[in-house]
Scaffold this motif. Structure first.
Motif, PDB file in Angstrom:
ATOM      1  N   CYS A  14       0.788  -1.228  -0.141  1.00 45.29           N
ATOM      2  CA  CYS A  14      -0.247  -0.055  -0.017  1.00 45.29           C
ATOM      3  C   CYS A  14       0.850   1.132  -0.062  1.00 45.29           C
ATOM      4  CB  CYS A  14      -0.979   0.293   1.262  1.00 45.29           C
ATOM      5  SG  CYS A  14      -2.290  -1.222   1.026  1.00 45.29           S
ATOM      6  N   GLY A  15       1.908   1.314   0.390  1.00 44.26           N
ATOM      7  CA  GLY A  15       2.808   2.423   0.834  1.00 44.26           C
ATOM      8  C   GLY A  15       3.442   2.804  -0.687  1.00 44.26           C
ATOM      9  N   ALA A  18       1.090   4.191  -2.790  1.00 42.93           N
ATOM     10  CA  ALA A  18       0.765   5.615  -2.572  1.00 42.93           C
ATOM     11  C   ALA A  18       1.987   6.513  -3.217  1.00 42.93           C
ATOM     12  CB  ALA A  18       0.759   5.904  -0.993  1.00 42.93           C
ATOM     13  N   ASP A 136       7.658   2.596   5.477  1.00 47.86           N
ATOM     14  CA  ASP A 136       6.390   2.702   5.836  1.00 47.86           C
ATOM     15  C   ASP A 136       6.081   2.787   7.453  1.00 47.86           C
ATOM     16  OD1 ASP A 136       6.085  -0.773   4.746  1.00 47.86           O
ATOM     17  OD2 ASP A 136       7.149   0.244   6.552  1.00 47.86           O
ATOM     18  N   LEU A 162       6.396   7.493   4.875  1.00 45.66           N
ATOM     19  CA  LEU A 162       5.092   7.786   5.241  1.00 45.66           C
ATOM     20  C   LEU A 162       5.102   9.064   6.227  1.00 45.66           C
ATOM     21  CD1 LEU A 162       1.986   7.574   4.747  1.00 45.66           C
ATOM     22  CD2 LEU A 162       1.977   5.660   6.472  1.00 45.66           C
ATOM     23  N   PHE A 188      -2.255   7.511   1.396  1.00 46.00           N
ATOM     24  CA  PHE A 188      -2.006   6.074   1.814  1.00 46.00           C
ATOM     25  C   PHE A 188      -3.409   5.497   2.147  1.00 46.00           C
ATOM     26  CE2 PHE A 188      -1.301   3.167   5.607  1.00 46.00           C
ATOM     27  CZ  PHE A 188      -0.609   2.141   4.789  1.00 46.00           C
ATOM     28  N   THR A 304      -0.896   6.244  12.824  1.00 44.77           N
ATOM     29  CA  THR A 304      -1.884   6.533  11.748  1.00 44.77           C
ATOM     30  C   THR A 304      -3.208   6.969  11.960  1.00 44.77           C
ATOM     31  OG1 THR A 304      -2.264   3.802  11.690  1.00 44.77           O
ATOM     32  CG2 THR A 304      -0.997   4.829   9.948  1.00 44.77           C
TER      33      THR A 304
END
Length: 456
Positions: A14-15, A18, A136, A162, A188, A304
């Motif tokens: 996912c990082g 993004a 990440d 991130l 993200f 997060t």
């Protein structure tokens, strides 16, 4: 240019997605996804590219390569071809062919972590690649924990991370002076939405989410201490959000029976504590239900959640920090940041301490922690923060002392003022001058020593 992205986790994939969305990294046909399955029994656990929830992200890549298949029967954690050997040359040719890299074709290797055994092997075997480290998690804010050869370090162009701690620049690889770029959390989170949500339980109103970790498996705690930490996290959740359900999300690598046993005790006592499945990323749960509180020890999920505007509490981080060995352990910075930037509660009870809000102090704490971990590697940065540390008032200096011992600080900061003696220390020294009190103290000390010998 060909871009090869090494990935081992869903969070990492996912990082990468993004990053692709945020920055110019070529067209899909220029991108290669190089997947590693790093779990111990990888034959029994699907790799990230084999999980259906991540299927939409595979369209971002023109080619997917499974490293485990290439190096079988070796495990990625132990795969380290010796440089300048026939085996290393064969492995290099095999990797380039699998990734579709032609001779003399310009290419960039993106690695999750420069520290891992497999990642270190990849940067050696892709010997002509420019290197980007994408980070990440929280460990990127700490210093490089292993020596990186100059032949590798000089090829590292950038660290892309991130933005979990806005305003703070990571310390990893500072010795090579790469460019640091961050990708924001909102991008993200959009990727997380694309890969699907964690199925939320049926619940109305706010809930507390306890995010478990697997610290016993990492040998940061014993099994008993790990269970006590989970109990404490659930206790804090029930106390800080009284009368509301507590959803427990265990780490996928944690022992399921141990987590279930702790939850069962709370259920038997009449608490509404529910154990959730471990599939998917926990961040998707934060948007699927009304989350009033997130509790963990030093999980990235605390940060997060914090960036999403949710209330967070770090439990027991200071206790884990006290027992962390070796001192250079790469989890140290993550634990420090968790304890510093979230409301914090001790493992063994005590009052809640509010999160630190002074960015300048956060910068000093991270700098002193990083320098104390790797003073040799970061030699060029020693002395840069001396004036700022010396100018701190006593209560602000005490915050740094919470995480870095005075002995280590004195090695880093020149002419650090002598500490003011504490009231307790003055009382002890004066009491020692009274013969009767000194006799009682000596007798008690001898009794403790004798008892320690007797129970060995």
């Amino acid at each position: 240019m060909r871009h090869v992205f090494e990935v081992s986790t869903g969070f990492g994939l996912c990082g990468v997605a993004a990053i692709i969305d945020r920055f110019d990294v070529g067209e899909p046909e220029d991108r290669v996804l190089l997947v590693m399955n790093t779990v111990q029994a990888f034959e029994a656990v699907p790799a990230v590219h084999e999980l259906p929830e991540y299927a939409p992200l595979l369209a971002l890549f023109g080619r997917v390569v499974h490293l485990n298949d290439l190096i079988a029967p070796e495990h990625p954690h132990g795969w380290s071809p010796v440089p300048n050997t026939h085996a290393a040359r064969l492995a290099s040719e095999q990797l380039h062919a699998a990734c579709g890299i032609e001779e003399d074709e310009e290419h960039r290797l993106w690695v999750e972590s420069i520290h891992g055994t497999a990642s270190a092997s990849l940067v050696r075997l892709f010997e002509h690649a420019r290197i980007a480290v994408y980070a990440d998690g929280l460990m990127t804010y700490g210093p490089t924990r292993i020596g990186i050869p100059a032949l590798v370090g000089d090829r590292i162009d950038e660290v892309v991370h991130l933005d979990l701690v806005p305003g703070t620049t990571p310390w990893v690889l500072r010795e090579f002076e790469p460019e640091y770029r961050s990708f924001p959390l909102d991008g993200f989170l959009r990727v997380l939405e694309a890969v699907g949500r964690v199925d939320p339980p049926p619940v109305d109103g706010p809930v507390a989410v306890v995010v478990g970790q697997y610290l016993a498996d990492l040998e940061l705690l014993t099994q008993e201490e790990d269970a006590a930490l989970l109990r404490r996290m659930i206790e804090v959740a029930t106390r800080e959000l009284p009368g509301r359900p507590v959803l427990v999300r265990a780490h996928p690598k944690a022992a399921a029976h141990a987590t279930a046993a702790v939850v069962a005790v709370f259920v038997a006592e009449g608490h509404d504590v529910r154990l959730l499945p471990t599939g998917g990323l926990v961040e998707t749960l934060f948007t699927a239900v009304d989350v009033g509180l997130v509790v963990s020890c030093f999980s990235t999920a605390l940060f997060t959640a914090r960036a999403m505007g949710l209330r967070t509490v770090a439990v027991g981080a200071a206790a884990v920090l006290r027992n962390l060995r070796p001192y250079q352990n790469s989890n140290r910075m993550a634990i420090v940041l968790a304890d510093l930037l979230n409301d914090a509660v001790p493992l063994d009870g005590g009052v809640l301490r509010p999160a630190e809000t002074d960015p300048a102090l956060v910068e000093l704490v991270t700098a002193m922690t990083a320098l104390s971990m790797q003073p040799g590697v970061l030699e060029r940065s020693i002395g840069v923060h001396d004036d700022a540390v010396r100018a701190l008032p006593a209560e602000r200096f005490a915050v740094i002392r919470r995480y870095v011992t005075e002995e280590r600080l004195r090695r880093l900061v020149a002419d650090l003022p002598a500490p003011r003696p504490s009231v307790a220390g003055l009382v002890r020294r004066r009491a020692a001058r009274v013969p009767a009190i000194r006799s009682v103290y000596v007798t008690a000390r001898r009794a403790r020593e004798a008892w320690a010998i007797a129970v060995r």
